[in-house]
Motif scaffolding. Structure first.
Motif, PDB file in Angstrom:
ATOM      1  N   ASN A 101      41.667  34.801  31.169  1.00 21.93           N
ATOM      2  CA  ASN A 101      41.182  34.053  32.322  1.00 21.93           C
ATOM      3  C   ASN A 101      42.311  33.247  32.963  1.00 21.93           C
ATOM      4  O   ASN A 101      42.420  33.165  34.187  1.00 21.93           O
ATOM      5  CB  ASN A 101      40.035  33.134  31.898  1.00 21.93           C
ATOM      6  CG  ASN A 101      38.982  32.969  32.975  1.00 21.93           C
ATOM      7  OD1 ASN A 101      39.214  33.242  34.139  1.00 21.93           O
ATOM      8  ND2 ASN A 101      37.825  32.513  32.582  1.00 21.93           N
ATOM      9  N   LEU A 102      43.176  32.663  32.135  1.00 21.96           N
ATOM     10  CA  LEU A 102      44.326  31.922  32.654  1.00 21.96           C
ATOM     11  C   LEU A 102      45.254  32.860  33.432  1.00 21.96           C
ATOM     12  O   LEU A 102      45.741  32.517  34.516  1.00 21.96           O
ATOM     13  CB  LEU A 102      45.079  31.237  31.521  1.00 21.96           C
ATOM     14  CG  LEU A 102      46.295  30.398  31.912  1.00 21.96           C
ATOM     15  CD1 LEU A 102      45.893  29.265  32.856  1.00 21.96           C
ATOM     16  CD2 LEU A 102      46.969  29.842  30.665  1.00 21.96           C
ATOM     17  N   ALA A 103      45.492  34.043  32.892  1.00 23.57           N
ATOM     18  CA  ALA A 103      46.331  35.024  33.590  1.00 23.57           C
ATOM     19  C   ALA A 103      45.702  35.418  34.924  1.00 23.57           C
ATOM     20  O   ALA A 103      46.409  35.577  35.932  1.00 23.57           O
ATOM     21  CB  ALA A 103      46.541  36.257  32.710  1.00 23.57           C
ATOM     22  N   ALA A 104      44.373  35.558  34.947  1.00 25.64           N
ATOM     23  CA  ALA A 104      43.681  35.905  36.190  1.00 25.64           C
ATOM     24  C   ALA A 104      43.827  34.782  37.220  1.00 25.64           C
ATOM     25  O   ALA A 104      44.018  35.042  38.408  1.00 25.64           O
ATOM     26  CB  ALA A 104      42.206  36.184  35.902  1.00 25.64           C
ATOM     27  N   VAL A 105      43.759  33.537  36.764  1.00 27.73           N
ATOM     28  CA  VAL A 105      43.939  32.385  37.662  1.00 27.73           C
ATOM     29  C   VAL A 105      45.359  32.371  38.221  1.00 27.73           C
ATOM     30  O   VAL A 105      45.571  32.177  39.431  1.00 27.73           O
ATOM     31  CB  VAL A 105      43.600  31.060  36.942  1.00 27.73           C
ATOM     32  CG1 VAL A 105      44.098  29.861  37.730  1.00 27.73           C
ATOM     33  CG2 VAL A 105      42.099  30.948  36.692  1.00 27.73           C
ATOM     34  N   VAL A 106      46.342  32.589  37.366  1.00 26.50           N
ATOM     35  CA  VAL A 106      47.745  32.611  37.811  1.00 26.50           C
ATOM     36  C   VAL A 106      47.943  33.726  38.828  1.00 26.50           C
ATOM     37  O   VAL A 106      48.604  33.530  39.865  1.00 26.50           O
ATOM     38  CB  VAL A 106      48.704  32.758  36.605  1.00 26.50           C
ATOM     39  CG1 VAL A 106      50.123  33.051  37.060  1.00 26.50           C
ATOM     40  CG2 VAL A 106      48.651  31.508  35.750  1.00 26.50           C
ATOM     41  N   TRP A 107      47.382  34.907  38.557  1.00 27.94           N
ATOM     42  CA  TRP A 107      47.501  36.031  39.494  1.00 27.94           C
ATOM     43  C   TRP A 107      46.864  35.670  40.835  1.00 27.94           C
ATOM     44  O   TRP A 107      47.433  35.922  41.887  1.00 27.94           O
ATOM     45  CB  TRP A 107      46.870  37.283  38.889  1.00 27.94           C
ATOM     46  CG  TRP A 107      47.063  38.543  39.695  1.00 27.94           C
ATOM     47  CD1 TRP A 107      48.057  38.814  40.586  1.00 27.94           C
ATOM     48  CD2 TRP A 107      46.237  39.696  39.653  1.00 27.94           C
ATOM     49  NE1 TRP A 107      47.901  40.077  41.099  1.00 27.94           N
ATOM     50  CE2 TRP A 107      46.784  40.649  40.555  1.00 27.94           C
ATOM     51  CE3 TRP A 107      45.086  40.043  38.966  1.00 27.94           C
ATOM     52  CZ2 TRP A 107      46.222  41.896  40.766  1.00 27.94           C
ATOM     53  CZ3 TRP A 107      44.532  41.299  39.163  1.00 27.94           C
ATOM     54  CH2 TRP A 107      45.092  42.210  40.061  1.00 27.94           C
ATOM     55  N   LEU A 108      45.686  35.057  40.771  1.00 31.61           N
ATOM     56  CA  LEU A 108      44.994  34.660  41.997  1.00 31.61           C
ATOM     57  C   LEU A 108      45.834  33.655  42.785  1.00 31.61           C
ATOM     58  O   LEU A 108      45.981  33.774  44.010  1.00 31.61           O
ATOM     59  CB  LEU A 108      43.625  34.062  41.651  1.00 31.61           C
ATOM     60  CG  LEU A 108      42.797  33.542  42.828  1.00 31.61           C
ATOM     61  CD1 LEU A 108      42.467  34.651  43.812  1.00 31.61           C
ATOM     62  CD2 LEU A 108      41.527  32.881  42.317  1.00 31.61           C
ATOM     63  N   LEU A 109      46.384  32.671  42.117  1.00 25.19           N
ATOM     64  CA  LEU A 109      47.177  31.642  42.791  1.00 25.19           C
ATOM     65  C   LEU A 109      48.496  32.175  43.350  1.00 25.19           C
ATOM     66  O   LEU A 109      49.003  31.649  44.343  1.00 25.19           O
ATOM     67  CB  LEU A 109      47.450  30.469  41.846  1.00 25.19           C
ATOM     68  CG  LEU A 109      46.233  29.611  41.498  1.00 25.19           C
ATOM     69  CD1 LEU A 109      46.591  28.595  40.424  1.00 25.19           C
ATOM     70  CD2 LEU A 109      45.667  28.942  42.733  1.00 25.19           C
ATOM     71  N   SER A 110      49.029  33.215  42.719  1.00 24.53           N
ATOM     72  CA  SER A 110      50.308  33.754  43.176  1.00 24.53           C
ATOM     73  C   SER A 110      50.154  34.853  44.222  1.00 24.53           C
ATOM     74  O   SER A 110      51.146  35.295  44.799  1.00 24.53           O
ATOM     75  CB  SER A 110      51.114  34.292  41.989  1.00 24.53           C
ATOM     76  OG  SER A 110      50.458  35.408  41.428  1.00 24.53           O
ATOM     77  N   SER A 111      48.923  35.266  44.470  1.00 25.67           N
ATOM     78  CA  SER A 111      48.715  36.323  45.476  1.00 25.67           C
ATOM     79  C   SER A 111      48.710  35.719  46.885  1.00 25.67           C
ATOM     80  O   SER A 111      48.311  34.564  47.067  1.00 25.67           O
ATOM     81  CB  SER A 111      47.407  37.075  45.206  1.00 25.67           C
ATOM     82  OG  SER A 111      46.311  36.231  45.407  1.00 25.67           O
ATOM     83  N   PRO A 112      49.159  36.501  47.855  1.00 23.61           N
ATOM     84  CA  PRO A 112      49.237  35.978  49.231  1.00 23.61           C
ATOM     85  C   PRO A 112      47.872  35.751  49.848  1.00 23.61           C
ATOM     86  O   PRO A 112      46.896  36.248  49.548  1.00 23.61           O
ATOM     87  CB  PRO A 112      49.997  37.039  49.979  1.00 23.61           C
ATOM     88  CG  PRO A 112      50.090  38.234  49.113  1.00 23.61           C
ATOM     89  CD  PRO A 112      49.687  37.820  47.749  1.00 23.61           C
TER      90      PRO A 112
END
Length: 112
Positions: A101-112
């Motif tokens: 879930n943390l990785a998914a949050v990081v991916w979401l935050l780093s996506s344009p």
């Protein structure tokens, strides 16, 4: 809705549903104290499942981030309980879910 948003929403909702499943299972305990505590846990788990489902209806990134962070905290606490009761499955399962879930949050935050 972007792929990172959908992935984070799915992981968050799956995490909430799994927590609800464990809560529901605990309600079948014959011990009154355990049964009563499980009912309170179910009430909170139902709220988290509903809150996580709202992200699919609204598409709100701030809402998703709030629920995802809540579920990460829940899973970290569940993993800590697993450590205390010395149950590897109840330690590594929630810890793995929290990390995903943390990785998914990081991916979401780093996506344009």
């Amino acid at each position: 809705m972007s792929i990172p948003f959908l992935f984070c929403a799915l992981v968050t909702t799956a995490s909430a549903v799994i927590s609800l499943g464990f809560s529901v299972a605990a309600t079948f305990s014959p011990a009154d104290e355990v049964h009563n505590a499980a009912l309170y846990t179910c009430a909170r788990s139902v709220a988290l499942v509903i809150a996580s489902a709202v992200t699919f209806l609204t598409g709100s990134t701030p809402w998703l981030l709030a629920i995802a962070c809540s579920m990460i905290i829940v899973q970290i606490c569940d993993a800590a309980i697993g450590v205390v009761i010395k149950d590897r499955m109840k330690t590594f399962g929630p810890a793995g879910t929290a990390l995903l879930n943390l990785a998914a949050v990081v991916w979401l935050l780093s996506s344009p």
